[in-house]
Write a protein that holds these residues in place. Structure first.
Motif, PDB file in Angstrom:
ATOM      1  N   SER A  96       0.842  -1.262  -0.077  1.00 65.19           N
ATOM      2  CA  SER A  96      -0.011  -0.091   0.054  1.00 65.19           C
ATOM      3  C   SER A  96       0.689   1.351  -0.034  1.00 65.19           C
ATOM      4  O   SER A  96       0.455   2.268  -0.841  1.00 65.19           O
ATOM      5  N   LYS A  97       1.916   1.449   0.833  1.00 66.07           N
ATOM      6  CA  LYS A  97       2.643   2.554   0.675  1.00 66.07           C
ATOM      7  C   LYS A  97       3.340   2.558  -0.468  1.00 66.07           C
ATOM      8  O   LYS A  97       3.646   3.658  -1.006  1.00 66.07           O
ATOM      9  N   ALA A  98       3.984   1.642  -1.307  1.00 61.06           N
ATOM     10  CA  ALA A  98       4.684   1.549  -2.719  1.00 61.06           C
ATOM     11  C   ALA A  98       3.460   2.091  -3.782  1.00 61.06           C
ATOM     12  O   ALA A  98       3.795   3.006  -4.271  1.00 61.06           O
ATOM     13  N   SER A  99       2.182   1.689  -3.579  1.00 55.97           N
ATOM     14  CA  SER A  99       1.162   1.982  -4.496  1.00 55.97           C
ATOM     15  C   SER A  99       0.919   3.801  -4.309  1.00 55.97           C
ATOM     16  O   SER A  99       0.675   4.143  -5.188  1.00 55.97           O
ATOM     17  N   ALA A 100       0.967   3.872  -2.890  1.00 52.19           N
ATOM     18  CA  ALA A 100       0.656   5.418  -2.716  1.00 52.19           C
ATOM     19  C   ALA A 100       1.691   6.329  -3.086  1.00 52.19           C
ATOM     20  O   ALA A 100       1.490   7.359  -3.777  1.00 52.19           O
ATOM     21  N   ALA A 101       3.059   5.771  -3.129  1.00 55.98           N
ATOM     22  CA  ALA A 101       4.084   6.634  -3.557  1.00 55.98           C
ATOM     23  C   ALA A 101       3.937   6.674  -5.108  1.00 55.98           C
ATOM     24  O   ALA A 101       4.273   8.048  -5.841  1.00 55.98           O
ATOM     25  N   VAL A 102       3.811   5.647  -5.888  1.00 56.37           N
ATOM     26  CA  VAL A 102       3.479   5.666  -7.249  1.00 56.37           C
ATOM     27  C   VAL A 102       2.244   6.607  -7.760  1.00 56.37           C
ATOM     28  O   VAL A 102       2.535   7.507  -8.413  1.00 56.37           O
ATOM     29  N   ALA A 103       1.163   6.446  -7.000  1.00 55.50           N
ATOM     30  CA  ALA A 103       0.041   7.296  -7.270  1.00 55.50           C
ATOM     31  C   ALA A 103       0.208   8.583  -6.928  1.00 55.50           C
ATOM     32  O   ALA A 103      -0.174   9.503  -7.710  1.00 55.50           O
ATOM     33  N   GLU A 104       0.900   9.081  -5.982  1.00 55.48           N
ATOM     34  CA  GLU A 104       1.087  10.506  -5.639  1.00 55.48           C
ATOM     35  C   GLU A 104       2.102  10.998  -6.738  1.00 55.48           C
ATOM     36  O   GLU A 104       2.078  12.203  -7.165  1.00 55.48           O
ATOM     37  N   THR A 105       3.161  10.259  -6.996  1.00 50.94           N
ATOM     38  CA  THR A 105       4.090  11.019  -8.287  1.00 50.94           C
ATOM     39  C   THR A 105       3.264  10.943  -9.516  1.00 50.94           C
ATOM     40  O   THR A 105       3.529  12.137 -10.240  1.00 50.94           O
ATOM     41  N   GLU A 106       2.346  10.113  -9.914  1.00 46.56           N
ATOM     42  CA  GLU A 106       1.649  10.215 -11.039  1.00 46.56           C
ATOM     43  C   GLU A 106       0.845  11.466 -11.116  1.00 46.56           C
ATOM     44  O   GLU A 106       0.753  12.457 -11.996  1.00 46.56           O
ATOM     45  N   TYR A 107       0.173  11.899  -9.831  1.00 47.98           N
ATOM     46  CA  TYR A 107      -0.515  12.991  -9.836  1.00 47.98           C
ATOM     47  C   TYR A 107       0.068  14.274  -9.888  1.00 47.98           C
ATOM     48  O   TYR A 107      -0.008  15.127 -10.459  1.00 47.98           O
ATOM     49  N   GLN A 108       1.348  14.385  -8.970  1.00 51.86           N
ATOM     50  CA  GLN A 108       2.083  15.582  -9.079  1.00 51.86           C
ATOM     51  C   GLN A 108       2.878  15.807 -10.442  1.00 51.86           C
ATOM     52  O   GLN A 108       2.761  17.029 -10.740  1.00 51.86           O
ATOM     53  N   GLN A 109       3.219  14.781 -10.834  1.00 52.85           N
ATOM     54  CA  GLN A 109       3.804  15.074 -12.432  1.00 52.85           C
ATOM     55  C   GLN A 109       2.556  15.426 -13.378  1.00 52.85           C
ATOM     56  O   GLN A 109       2.717  16.491 -14.415  1.00 52.85           O
ATOM     57  N   ILE A 121      -2.703  17.752 -19.420  1.00 53.27           N
ATOM     58  CA  ILE A 121      -3.387  16.648 -18.979  1.00 53.27           C
ATOM     59  C   ILE A 121      -4.799  17.347 -18.774  1.00 53.27           C
ATOM     60  O   ILE A 121      -5.024  18.139 -17.984  1.00 53.27           O
ATOM     61  N   PRO A 122      -5.697  16.598 -19.344  1.00 48.78           N
ATOM     62  CA  PRO A 122      -7.251  17.228 -19.012  1.00 48.78           C
ATOM     63  C   PRO A 122      -7.591  16.967 -17.528  1.00 48.78           C
ATOM     64  O   PRO A 122      -7.143  16.087 -16.898  1.00 48.78           O
ATOM     65  N   GLN A 123      -8.352  18.059 -17.197  1.00 49.27           N
ATOM     66  CA  GLN A 123      -8.713  18.012 -15.712  1.00 49.27           C
ATOM     67  C   GLN A 123      -9.469  16.925 -15.060  1.00 49.27           C
ATOM     68  O   GLN A 123      -9.337  16.512 -14.094  1.00 49.27           O
ATOM     69  N   PRO A 124     -10.186  16.349 -15.842  1.00 47.59           N
ATOM     70  CA  PRO A 124     -10.790  15.144 -15.167  1.00 47.59           C
ATOM     71  C   PRO A 124      -9.886  14.147 -14.966  1.00 47.59           C
ATOM     72  O   PRO A 124      -9.902  13.273 -14.070  1.00 47.59           O
ATOM     73  N   GLU A 125      -8.935  13.915 -15.804  1.00 42.01           N
ATOM     74  CA  GLU A 125      -7.789  12.830 -15.665  1.00 42.01           C
ATOM     75  C   GLU A 125      -6.843  13.295 -14.243  1.00 42.01           C
ATOM     76  O   GLU A 125      -6.491  12.684 -13.664  1.00 42.01           O
ATOM     77  N   VAL A 126      -6.599  14.643 -14.055  1.00 43.78           N
ATOM     78  CA  VAL A 126      -5.979  15.101 -12.980  1.00 43.78           C
ATOM     79  C   VAL A 126      -6.567  14.761 -11.727  1.00 43.78           C
ATOM     80  O   VAL A 126      -6.144  14.194 -10.855  1.00 43.78           O
ATOM     81  N   ARG A 127      -7.835  14.895 -11.735  1.00 40.36           N
ATOM     82  CA  ARG A 127      -8.950  14.830 -10.576  1.00 40.36           C
ATOM     83  C   ARG A 127      -8.817  13.194 -10.332  1.00 40.36           C
ATOM     84  O   ARG A 127      -8.793  12.835  -9.325  1.00 40.36           O
ATOM     85  N   ARG A 128      -9.066  12.192 -11.577  1.00 40.14           N
ATOM     86  CA  ARG A 128      -8.949  10.939 -11.297  1.00 40.14           C
ATOM     87  C   ARG A 128      -7.503  10.394 -10.598  1.00 40.14           C
ATOM     88  O   ARG A 128      -7.560   9.655  -9.493  1.00 40.14           O
ATOM     89  N   LYS A 130      -5.537  12.236  -8.515  1.00 33.40           N
ATOM     90  CA  LYS A 130      -5.787  12.773  -7.195  1.00 33.40           C
ATOM     91  C   LYS A 130      -6.654  11.785  -6.174  1.00 33.40           C
ATOM     92  O   LYS A 130      -6.107  11.597  -5.358  1.00 33.40           O
ATOM     93  N   LEU A 131      -7.779  11.676  -6.950  1.00 35.72           N
ATOM     94  CA  LEU A 131      -8.425  10.265  -6.163  1.00 35.72           C
ATOM     95  C   LEU A 131      -7.668   8.987  -6.105  1.00 35.72           C
ATOM     96  O   LEU A 131      -7.681   8.352  -5.041  1.00 35.72           O
ATOM     97  N   ALA A 132      -6.947   8.712  -6.976  1.00 35.42           N
ATOM     98  CA  ALA A 132      -6.123   7.432  -6.786  1.00 35.42           C
ATOM     99  C   ALA A 132      -5.041   7.503  -5.786  1.00 35.42           C
ATOM    100  O   ALA A 132      -4.959   6.606  -5.008  1.00 35.42           O
ATOM    101  N   ALA A 133      -4.507   8.655  -5.800  1.00 35.27           N
ATOM    102  CA  ALA A 133      -3.625   8.865  -4.782  1.00 35.27           C
ATOM    103  C   ALA A 133      -4.131   8.882  -3.298  1.00 35.27           C
ATOM    104  O   ALA A 133      -3.638   8.244  -2.388  1.00 35.27           O
ATOM    105  N   HIS A 134      -5.253   9.565  -3.310  1.00 34.55           N
ATOM    106  CA  HIS A 134      -5.994   9.518  -1.860  1.00 34.55           C
ATOM    107  C   HIS A 134      -6.368   8.004  -1.570  1.00 34.55           C
ATOM    108  O   HIS A 134      -6.451   7.830  -0.435  1.00 34.55           O
TER     109      HIS A 134
END
Length: 199
Positions: A96-109, A121-128, A130-134
């Motif tokens: 879960s920690k590794a997945s969180a790191a990857v999801a946060e990196t994708e969101y920040q990028q 990056i379209p806003q709906p994709e950015v929101r998706r 962000k949700l994945a990181a959360h």
């Protein structure tokens, strides 16, 4: 002649163990001697005494067949080992920690890409993203909670092992007083009902 009073309220004359053994056998089997509905039969005894033997407090008098109790103890120990393995396993937390790191990196990028070039990056994709990181942060909390529950399950299994070991120990009938075996009411290998005297 001096009498000895026991915790159970039984009064004995020195040298007689009949009532003590009746009481101890009943307690060993976990049965209420006054219950007319309980008619379980137990493989009788292997007796460690003979008529005329002098016994001291704690001297082993008889052994009730403990096969079932030993099997229950073995089963409880196996279940405890499984619970211990689960309680010490942290794979879900690490994943879960590794997945969180990857999801946060994708969101920040995605945010950085949009800061450099508007709407890369379209806003709906950015929101998706962000949700994945959360979501992965929540998965860490869930994994930690499940780890805690596994530790509680281990504590339960450890208590069950102790209870099963106590049940095995209860099959050993020891003399609560010093005295002499006056009469044996049962012979080795006989079947006994809860509450029946053996000596």
């Amino acid at each position: 002649m001096r009498s000895t009073a026991l915790l159970s309220g039984i009064t004995l004359q020195p040298g007689t163990l009949r009532a003590v053994l009746l009481d101890r056998l009943t307690r060993s089997l976990g049965k209420d001697p006054d219950s007319a509905t309980q008619r379980d039969i137990y493989d009788a005894l292997s007796l460690a005494v003979r008529e005329g033997d002098k016994v001291s407090v704690g001297y082993p008098l008889a052994q009730i067949d403990a096969t079932q109790q030993k099997l229950k103890h073995s089963l409880a120990e196996i279940e405890r080992q499984g619970a211990e393995e689960k309680a010490h396993e942290d794979i879900d937390i690490r994943f879960s920690k590794a997945s969180a790191a990857v999801a946060e990196t994708e969101y920040q990028q995605s945010v950085e890409a949009n800061n450099r070039h508007h709407n890369t990056i379209p806003q709906p994709e950015v929101r998706r993203l962000k949700l994945a990181a959360h979501k992965t942060e929540l998965q860490i909390e869930k994994a930690v909670s499940e780890q805690h529950m596994a530790e509680l399950a281990l504590a339960t299994r450890q208590a069950e092992v102790k209870l099963a070991a106590s049940s095995v120990a209860q099959c050993q009938i020891a003399s609560p007083i010093e005295g002499e075996i006056v009469e044996l009411m049962r012979r080795p290998g006989e079947w006994v009902n809860p509450g029946e005297p053996i000596a």
